[in-house]
Design an enzyme around this catalytic site. Structure first.
Site, short mmCIF file in Angstrom:
data_model
loop_
_atom_site.label_atom_id
_atom_site.label_comp_id
_atom_site.label_asym_id
_atom_site.label_seq_id
_atom_site.Cartn_x
_atom_site.Cartn_y
_atom_site.Cartn_z
CG ASN A 166 87.91 3.52 39.37
OD1 ASN A 166 87.16 3.25 40.30
ND2 ASN A 166 88.98 4.26 39.54
CG ASP A 167 84.27 6.29 37.77
OD1 ASP A 167 84.83 6.31 38.88
OD2 ASP A 167 84.55 7.06 36.85
CB VAL A 168 81.20 0.63 35.54
CG1 VAL A 168 81.02 1.74 34.53
CG2 VAL A 168 82.44 -0.19 35.24
CB VAL A 169 83.38 -2.15 39.67
CG1 VAL A 169 83.15 -2.97 38.41
CG2 VAL A 169 84.73 -1.48 39.62
CB ALA A 174 83.47 9.88 38.24
#
Lengths: 102, 475
Positions: free
Chosen positions: B401-404, B442
């Site tokens: 999620n956060d990394v994209v 996050a």
């Protein structure tokens, strides 16, 4: 000031080791790929388990009747061993996954 | 004499082992070499150590008992732990090392008190060399902080402890540290009559400091914190080296202290953040602020059915798989590999895009996928992957999620702003597999999910992948 100089003189070997080891530690892992960050951390974690040697010395020197030292020393040996053995085994398990394939 | 040789060999294997650990081809051997050196150093200490008076160590029963208990529990714990829980395990073992260092200091101090107080309380202060006391206290403080901090980090990673901070916490931490330092100076300089009590107060305050040191730092930053605490424990071990004039403890400890600090900085760099930024925990503060912006109308997302997803992927030329923590939790790495093989057999080019901090630790995804026999050269690091997304037909995001999240590039108010992310929105289609629309680690919304190119495929990663494989086979 004189005390300080004396102290440096008396401990110069150790001070040399500390300074050189700081540089070695930094140089040795300077170019690690991010893939290996976790296994490397885990491996370093196992290596600082060398603190167990201190625990063994404490344990071995404790007088037979001094139960505070015996019990705390025993605990220290157990914890130190956990750090060493667990650390190396976990690292090995992680690295097992990296083995090259034909 | 022989013991000196054991220690020398031990020190060399540590350096060599660490060096080999930083290269994928030699890493495993490096770990074994360091383990061998450690065994030698431990065995040497048990059988060959003599103190200044030429006395050998006693209490063999206790020593071997402790070694056996630790070895059995350590091996079992390390063998049984799931791949997803590795980071917690490292933190736990690190805490054990810190506690070990602290306990050594406690016993040594207790020993000193007994030895000197019985001779003459009057000369007590002068009789103990100051350097010795400083080292004992350093070992105690650093070891306790490392132990308490690691326990909190462990609790945070497995979800037992929630993030917690209060106003003025940083000032409180600074004050706490100042009190610890002041009490230590008082203890060393004046050696008051109630030294032992004072010593235990310092012990307790150090533990407290460790707790409050880690508490405000966001769960996503735990790897960095563990790495930092790891180098702390290294320094604590080196204190033991000073104490016993033991070269292998000294070299091993300092080596880990230095390498651990550098590694911590490298990890921060991989997330494009500074260490200070991580420690001051702006993450927590930022996330609270973005709560208001996150509630703005995001529009709607669209779902895709399994059969549609199967068709889209089968007729693509190039598919990228982006694994994340969801894949790890679902233990879906094998199912993922199966999908990859099946698509390849249909002539689709399949690659993996690995974000440096995907999952819970740097390298987490590589470890998992390697476990499932995914070939090493299929795993692309972020920079390489980002160059290829524009020529990709389908990106399949598995529990990441956060990394994209494109907000890291576009929204300065986002707590992850500035973190390098995978540019998956450059591809023609994005299929996102998640269990629900809940935000990621996050705690922030992801605009990607609401973009027209994106479609959602809800469900447990393993089950979805297995169903996808079945669908594709039926095509």
């Amino acid at each position: 000031m004189k005390d300080f100089l004396n102290w440096i003189h008396d401990n110069q070997q150790i001070i040399y080791i500390v300074i050189l080891m700081i540089f070695v530690g930094i140089e040795v892992i300077g170019r690690v790929p991010s893939v290996l960050h976790t296994p490397l951390m885990s491996g370093a974690n196992a290596i600082h388990g060398v603190v167990i040697i201190g625990a063994i010395i404490v344990m071995g020197k404790a007088e037979a009747g001094n139960y505070v030292a015996l019990i705390l020393g025993f605990l220290a040996v157990v914890l130190g061993t956990l750090n060493v053995v667990g650390g190396f085994v976990v690292t090995d398990r992680m690295l097992e996954m990296f083995k090259k394939k034909k | 004499m022989l013991l000196t040789l054991c220690y020398l060999v031990g020190s060399v294997t540590f350096i060599l082992g660490l060096k080999m650990l930083s290269n994928p081809a030699t890493a495993r051997r490096g770990n074994l070499i360091a383990a061998g050196g450690m065994t030698l150093a431990i065995a040497g200490t048990i059988f060959l150590y003599e103190d200044e008076g030429g006395h050998k160590l006693g209490n063999y029963g206790w020593i071997f008992g402790g070694l056996a208990v630790g070895a059995v529990i350590g091996t079992l714990a390390a063998k049984r732990v799931k791949m997803t829980a590795m980071p917690e395990m490292v933190s736990l073992f690190n805490g054990m090392g810190g506690a070990c260092a602290a306990l050594i200091s406690v016993v040594e101090f207790d020993h000193l008190m007994h030895a000197y107080q019985s001779i003459s309380p009057m000369v007590f202060g002068e009789a103990i060399p100051t350097g010795f006391l400083i080292i004992i206290l350093l070992g105690l403080i650093i070891g306790s902080v490392s132990f308490a901090g690691s326990m909190i980090a462990w609790g945070k990673l497995n979800g037992r402890i929630k993030d917690f901070s209060f106003k003025g916490q940083h000032i409180f931490n600074l004050l706490l540290m100042a009190v610890i330092v002041a009490l230590s100076i008082y203890l060393i300089g004046w050696m008051p009559a109630n030294s032992l009590l004072l010593f235990y107060v310092i012990f307790a305050l150090s533990l407290l400091y460790g707790v409050f040191f880690v508490f405000p730092i966001g769960g996503a930053d735990m790897p960095v914190v563990i790495s930092l605490l790891n180098s702390f424990t290294g320094v604590a071990a080196a204190c033991g080296g000073f104490l016993y004039d033991n070269k292998v403890m000294l070299t091993g400890g300092i080596l880990v202290g230095a390498a651990g600090t550098l590694l911590t900085i490298l990890m921060c760099k991989a997330m494009n953040r500074s260490l200070a930024n991580v420690l001051i925990g702006s993450f927590g503060g930022g996330a609270a602020k973005s709560g208001s912006t996150g509630s703005k109308d995001q529009g709607s997302y669209k779902e895709i059915s399994l059969s549609d997803a199967a068709v889209v992927m089968t007729y693509a030329n190039k598919v990228f798989i982006v694994p994340g923590y969801g894949l790890a939790v679902a233990q879906a790495q094998h199912a993922c590999h199966e999908l990859e093989k099946l698509l390849e057999s249909k002539g689709v080019e399949v690659k993996y895009a690995i974000h440096p901090v995907a999952g819970r630790m740097p390298g987490h995804m590589n470890v998992l996928l390697a476990e499932a026999d995914v070939s090493y050269d299929k795993l692309l690091e972020m920079e390489q992957a980002n160059e290829e997304f524009s020529t990709t037909d389908v990106v399949l995001i598995l529990g990441a999620n956060d990394v994209v999240n494109p907000a890291a590039k576009t929204d300065p108010s986002s707590p992850i702003y500035g973190m390098p992310v995978l540019d998956v929105e450059l591809a023609k289609n994005c299929i996102v597999n998640k269990r629900s629309m809940k935000p990621g680690y996050a705690g922030i919304e992801n605009d990607l999910f609401f973009q027209p190119k994106t479609s959602m495929l809800f469900g447990d990663a393993k089950k979805v992948l297995q169903d996808l494989v079945a669908e594709i086979k039926n095509l």
